[in-house]
Each structure stands twice: as structure tokens, then as C-alpha cells.
Write a protein that holds these residues in place. Sequence first.
Motif, PDB file in Angstrom:
ATOM      1  N   TYR A 149     -14.619 -74.548   5.723  1.00 31.94           N
ATOM      2  CA  TYR A 149     -14.608 -73.673   6.893  1.00 31.94           C
ATOM      3  C   TYR A 149     -15.490 -74.322   7.952  1.00 31.94           C
ATOM      4  O   TYR A 149     -16.634 -74.712   7.675  1.00 31.94           O
ATOM      5  CB  TYR A 149     -15.147 -72.302   6.516  1.00 31.94           C
ATOM      6  CG  TYR A 149     -15.261 -71.332   7.670  1.00 31.94           C
ATOM      7  CD1 TYR A 149     -14.133 -70.725   8.203  1.00 31.94           C
ATOM      8  CD2 TYR A 149     -16.508 -71.003   8.218  1.00 31.94           C
ATOM      9  CE1 TYR A 149     -14.237 -69.831   9.265  1.00 31.94           C
ATOM     10  CE2 TYR A 149     -16.614 -70.114   9.268  1.00 31.94           C
ATOM     11  CZ  TYR A 149     -15.480 -69.524   9.785  1.00 31.94           C
ATOM     12  OH  TYR A 149     -15.596 -68.641  10.830  1.00 31.94           O
ATOM     13  N   ARG A 150     -14.972 -74.475   9.157  1.00 32.69           N
ATOM     14  CA  ARG A 150     -15.724 -75.093  10.263  1.00 32.69           C
ATOM     15  C   ARG A 150     -15.837 -74.098  11.406  1.00 32.69           C
ATOM     16  O   ARG A 150     -14.838 -73.491  11.817  1.00 32.69           O
ATOM     17  CB  ARG A 150     -14.998 -76.346  10.761  1.00 32.69           C
ATOM     18  CG  ARG A 150     -14.736 -77.408   9.687  1.00 32.69           C
ATOM     19  CD  ARG A 150     -15.991 -78.105   9.259  1.00 32.69           C
ATOM     20  NE  ARG A 150     -15.768 -79.053   8.195  1.00 32.69           N
ATOM     21  CZ  ARG A 150     -16.211 -80.305   8.204  1.00 32.69           C
ATOM     22  NH1 ARG A 150     -16.917 -80.748   9.231  1.00 32.69           N
ATOM     23  NH2 ARG A 150     -15.978 -81.108   7.176  1.00 32.69           N
ATOM     24  N   PHE A 179     -13.248 -71.516  15.359  1.00 32.71           N
ATOM     25  CA  PHE A 179     -13.305 -71.739  13.912  1.00 32.71           C
ATOM     26  C   PHE A 179     -11.955 -72.173  13.365  1.00 32.71           C
ATOM     27  O   PHE A 179     -10.904 -71.957  13.969  1.00 32.71           O
ATOM     28  CB  PHE A 179     -13.786 -70.473  13.194  1.00 32.71           C
ATOM     29  CG  PHE A 179     -12.841 -69.312  13.304  1.00 32.71           C
ATOM     30  CD1 PHE A 179     -11.918 -69.036  12.298  1.00 32.71           C
ATOM     31  CD2 PHE A 179     -12.868 -68.472  14.418  1.00 32.71           C
ATOM     32  CE1 PHE A 179     -11.047 -67.964  12.408  1.00 32.71           C
ATOM     33  CE2 PHE A 179     -11.996 -67.399  14.523  1.00 32.71           C
ATOM     34  CZ  PHE A 179     -11.088 -67.141  13.514  1.00 32.71           C
ATOM     35  N   THR A 180     -12.017 -72.781  12.199  1.00 32.97           N
ATOM     36  CA  THR A 180     -10.816 -73.206  11.489  1.00 32.97           C
ATOM     37  C   THR A 180     -11.180 -73.484  10.043  1.00 32.97           C
ATOM     38  O   THR A 180     -12.355 -73.553   9.684  1.00 32.97           O
ATOM     39  CB  THR A 180     -10.202 -74.460  12.140  1.00 32.97           C
ATOM     40  OG1 THR A 180      -8.916 -74.718  11.586  1.00 32.97           O
ATOM     41  CG2 THR A 180     -11.091 -75.684  11.940  1.00 32.97           C
ATOM     42  N   ARG A 224     -18.952 -75.103   6.142  1.00 32.00           N
ATOM     43  CA  ARG A 224     -19.338 -74.204   5.053  1.00 32.00           C
ATOM     44  C   ARG A 224     -18.296 -74.304   3.944  1.00 32.00           C
ATOM     45  O   ARG A 224     -17.098 -74.244   4.205  1.00 32.00           O
ATOM     46  CB  ARG A 224     -19.442 -72.765   5.552  1.00 32.00           C
ATOM     47  CG  ARG A 224     -20.042 -71.804   4.529  1.00 32.00           C
ATOM     48  CD  ARG A 224     -20.234 -70.439   5.137  1.00 32.00           C
ATOM     49  NE  ARG A 224     -18.965 -69.737   5.318  1.00 32.00           N
ATOM     50  CZ  ARG A 224     -18.730 -68.821   6.244  1.00 32.00           C
ATOM     51  NH1 ARG A 224     -19.671 -68.536   7.128  1.00 32.00           N
ATOM     52  NH2 ARG A 224     -17.558 -68.214   6.318  1.00 32.00           N
ATOM     53  N   GLU A 225     -18.764 -74.482   2.727  1.00 31.69           N
ATOM     54  CA  GLU A 225     -17.863 -74.592   1.576  1.00 31.69           C
ATOM     55  C   GLU A 225     -17.683 -73.223   0.928  1.00 31.69           C
ATOM     56  O   GLU A 225     -18.525 -72.335   1.055  1.00 31.69           O
ATOM     57  CB  GLU A 225     -18.425 -75.580   0.547  1.00 31.69           C
ATOM     58  CG  GLU A 225     -18.784 -76.947   1.122  1.00 31.69           C
ATOM     59  CD  GLU A 225     -17.588 -77.674   1.698  1.00 31.69           C
ATOM     60  OE1 GLU A 225     -16.478 -77.503   1.154  1.00 31.69           O
ATOM     61  OE2 GLU A 225     -17.765 -78.415   2.681  1.00 31.69           O
ATOM     62  N   SER A 226     -16.573 -73.063   0.208  1.00 32.01           N
ATOM     63  CA  SER A 226     -16.299 -71.833  -0.527  1.00 32.01           C
ATOM     64  C   SER A 226     -15.386 -72.164  -1.693  1.00 32.01           C
ATOM     65  O   SER A 226     -14.437 -72.955  -1.536  1.00 32.01           O
ATOM     66  CB  SER A 226     -15.632 -70.787   0.372  1.00 32.01           C
ATOM     67  OG  SER A 226     -15.143 -69.697  -0.409  1.00 32.01           O
ATOM     68  N   PRO A 227     -15.634 -71.576  -2.894  1.00 32.61           N
ATOM     69  CA  PRO A 227     -14.751 -71.845  -4.036  1.00 32.61           C
ATOM     70  C   PRO A 227     -13.301 -71.458  -3.772  1.00 32.61           C
ATOM     71  O   PRO A 227     -12.391 -72.012  -4.390  1.00 32.61           O
ATOM     72  CB  PRO A 227     -15.363 -70.982  -5.155  1.00 32.61           C
ATOM     73  CG  PRO A 227     -16.775 -70.735  -4.742  1.00 32.61           C
ATOM     74  CD  PRO A 227     -16.758 -70.696  -3.250  1.00 32.61           C
ATOM     75  N   ASP A 273      -4.758 -74.497   8.634  1.00 34.01           N
ATOM     76  CA  ASP A 273      -4.450 -73.093   8.344  1.00 34.01           C
ATOM     77  C   ASP A 273      -2.975 -72.766   8.542  1.00 34.01           C
ATOM     78  O   ASP A 273      -2.539 -71.665   8.202  1.00 34.01           O
ATOM     79  CB  ASP A 273      -5.308 -72.162   9.212  1.00 34.01           C
ATOM     80  CG  ASP A 273      -6.719 -72.013   8.669  1.00 34.01           C
ATOM     81  OD1 ASP A 273      -6.911 -72.265   7.463  1.00 34.01           O
ATOM     82  OD2 ASP A 273      -7.621 -71.639   9.437  1.00 34.01           O
ATOM     83  N   LEU A 274      -2.193 -73.701   9.070  1.00 35.44           N
ATOM     84  CA  LEU A 274      -0.746 -73.510   9.118  1.00 35.44           C
ATOM     85  C   LEU A 274      -0.189 -73.306   7.711  1.00 35.44           C
ATOM     86  O   LEU A 274       0.833 -72.636   7.541  1.00 35.44           O
ATOM     87  CB  LEU A 274      -0.084 -74.729   9.764  1.00 35.44           C
ATOM     88  CG  LEU A 274       1.431 -74.661   9.953  1.00 35.44           C
ATOM     89  CD1 LEU A 274       1.779 -73.730  11.117  1.00 35.44           C
ATOM     90  CD2 LEU A 274       2.011 -76.041  10.207  1.00 35.44           C
TER      91      LEU A 274
END
Length: 381
Positions: free
Chosen positions: A165-166, A324-325, A344-347, A372-373
Motif C-alpha cells: 500500500y502506497r 494512494f494505491t 505499508r505492508e499487509s498480509p 488495483d485494476l
Amino acid sequence: MTEGRAARPTLPPLATTTRMFARSLGWSPDQLTAAFRPAIRDDLPALLAFRQRTGWDDDAYLRWRYGLDTDGRDEPGTLWLLRDDTGVLAVIGREAQRIHHAGRTLDGQLLMDIQLRPDLEGGGGGVWLNQMMMAKADVTLAVGANAHSIGLVKRMFAALPQRSYRVLPLDSAEMLRQHGLGTFAVRVGAPVLDAGWSLVHRAAQRRSRSGIDVVEVAQVPTADIEALRAVLPPQVACVMPSPEHLQWRLFDNPRARYDLMVAYRAGVCVGYMAVRNVAADGTGKAGLHLLDWKTAAGGADAALMALLQAAVARARKERCSRVFTTVLDEQAAPLLKRLGFLGRESPSLVAGVYSAVPLPGNGGQGRWQITDLSFDSDGIY
């Protein structure tokens, strides 16, 4: 990202999972496979009851996403289901995804909206649904997961590098408040951060003057997008929809309408970016979501930087609180960082591929670009 795993993850034979899931339903394997079919318009009331969503225009979304008004004819998306006299038992959706890599255009698909009736979970239905769909395309993508599906994704798909996530905060005061800082710290820190980000952007602009013009268009420019597909970086595997598919995805969605920015150098299309202003957050300001971008191989960094700068300028003009994207894109990562985007990382941001042909991460060389497409988040954020 150039290291390859085995061409296919080790999965149980489809006949085995068919027997297991059929047994849990009290059906024969032949009954199960015969009952698995695309949803049609007459299924809509039962599907709405099964999904039990709140807060969305779910009727319109299902009609759009899965072509239920046309019973799926010539539509990018299809919803496959199992149902009996009691109602819907299970569903899994797909969206066609043209995968472009090394000069080839492959028949791909994105799987989404998998759901089983609660009493059927644990009976092998999730594996069976995925296996049945994997046979319908050369390439199957899994992008994102929740607590229920993450194990399935990791088991059934060759793992791709983690997406991230940016976010570029444009309201430093609100960002600091969200991190628990008090009023005095916010009052002192926010102007410092704002000044720092302003310097970052001015420096990036000085370094990236490229003679590229970025314009917003009211509809997808068919000839330009087709020409762009032919000059995409060959070492990158990415989802490149047809102009008609992109028009459907960006401008026909009942939950989320996007805007399209197209980059030109000397009148030639060198890239595009799809963006959307999302609903106001706690600051009372909107955010700008970057859904997708593609750039030509020659001067790809310059084209992407021009598009990113145009997006940030739009966000600032419209007083957005953030840009954001969510992305897996080695080319974009340093450019986003140069503009001040935080990662930011996320599982849950997993990505996987199941492919009958070699692709990056699946026995082939190169890298992926996934935006995100290829994530069914329309209207959620």
C-alpha cells in the motif's frame, strides 16, 4: 522477481476434490459438475439473498460486474454458481484479464467473490471452485485475500512478490493526529512535513521535465490504447485490457466512476493512468485513488513520472487529503518514493499466479506489474 517456482503448485487431482465436495453435499460427482453453471438474470434474487451485503447498490453492481442483464453474453465478467431448491450454495466470479508479456497476449482471468454457504465450509468446496475455474483460462490470478481465503491462495497459486500500500499524505496535520500526536506536536510538526514534501515535489519536477503532455479524456481513446499495448515493456507481465474492456471497467461501474489521464509525447500516446476521487475521510477531504497505469517501453520512467505528477497536482487542486494505491511494480516503486509516497505492508496484499505457460514467478523470466485494476475493490475505498 526473476526466480521461477515450479510451473504449477502441487494440487490434488480435480476428480478427488470433486468426490470430496460432492460427498459433503450428498450428491454424486456427476451431479456436482452438471450443476456448476454461469449465473443468469433469473438467479439475481437468490444471489442477493446469498450475498447479504449492506451499504452497496448490490443489484446494479452484480448486473454490471457479471453481465446478468445479458445472461453473460460477451461480458468481461461471469459469476459461476451452485444452487438447489433451497437457494445458492456457492459462487465464484471471474473477470477476463488479457495478460501481456514478451510480445504475447494470453487469455487470463481474475478470480473473485468466492463464497460458500457457511455450513459447507471445510468440505473442500473452496479448492474445488478454484480448480474448476483454473481450467477456463491460460493464466489465473489471485490478487488480495482475507482471513478466510489467504490460506487457499497460498496453497493453490505460485506466490508473487508482496504488493504494498502506497500513500502520499497531503494533509500532514491529519496524518499526525491519526498517529496519536497531540495538538502542540501537530501544530509544530505539520508545517515542517508540508515544507519537506513541497521540496520533494519541486525537486522531482526539476529532474523529470520530458516534453510529455498529460490530458484527461472523457472516454478511452481506442487507437491510442491499442498502439500502447504494442510497445509495453516486454520483460513485464501485466494486465492490459482491450479499449472496450477498459471503457467498461472505468466508466460503466455503478459504484465507482474513474477518470482517465493519457500521456502524449509529440502527439504519440506513451501511457495512461486511471484515477478516482474517493469519499471524504475524517478530515472532510477526499482522497485520490490511483487504479491503474501503463507506459510505453521507451522512456517509461518519464511517462510514469509525468502521470504521477499530474495526479498529485489534481489531488492538491481538489484539496484531497492523500493520494494512494496498492501496487506490485518494480518500476513504479522508486518513482513513488521520489515523490514522497510512504509504503505499508499487509498480509492481505498477497498475489499469486496459476499458469499453463511460463510467466514470471511461474517458471519464466521477468517481473510483474499488478495494480488495483486486478483487485475487486470498486467502491469500497
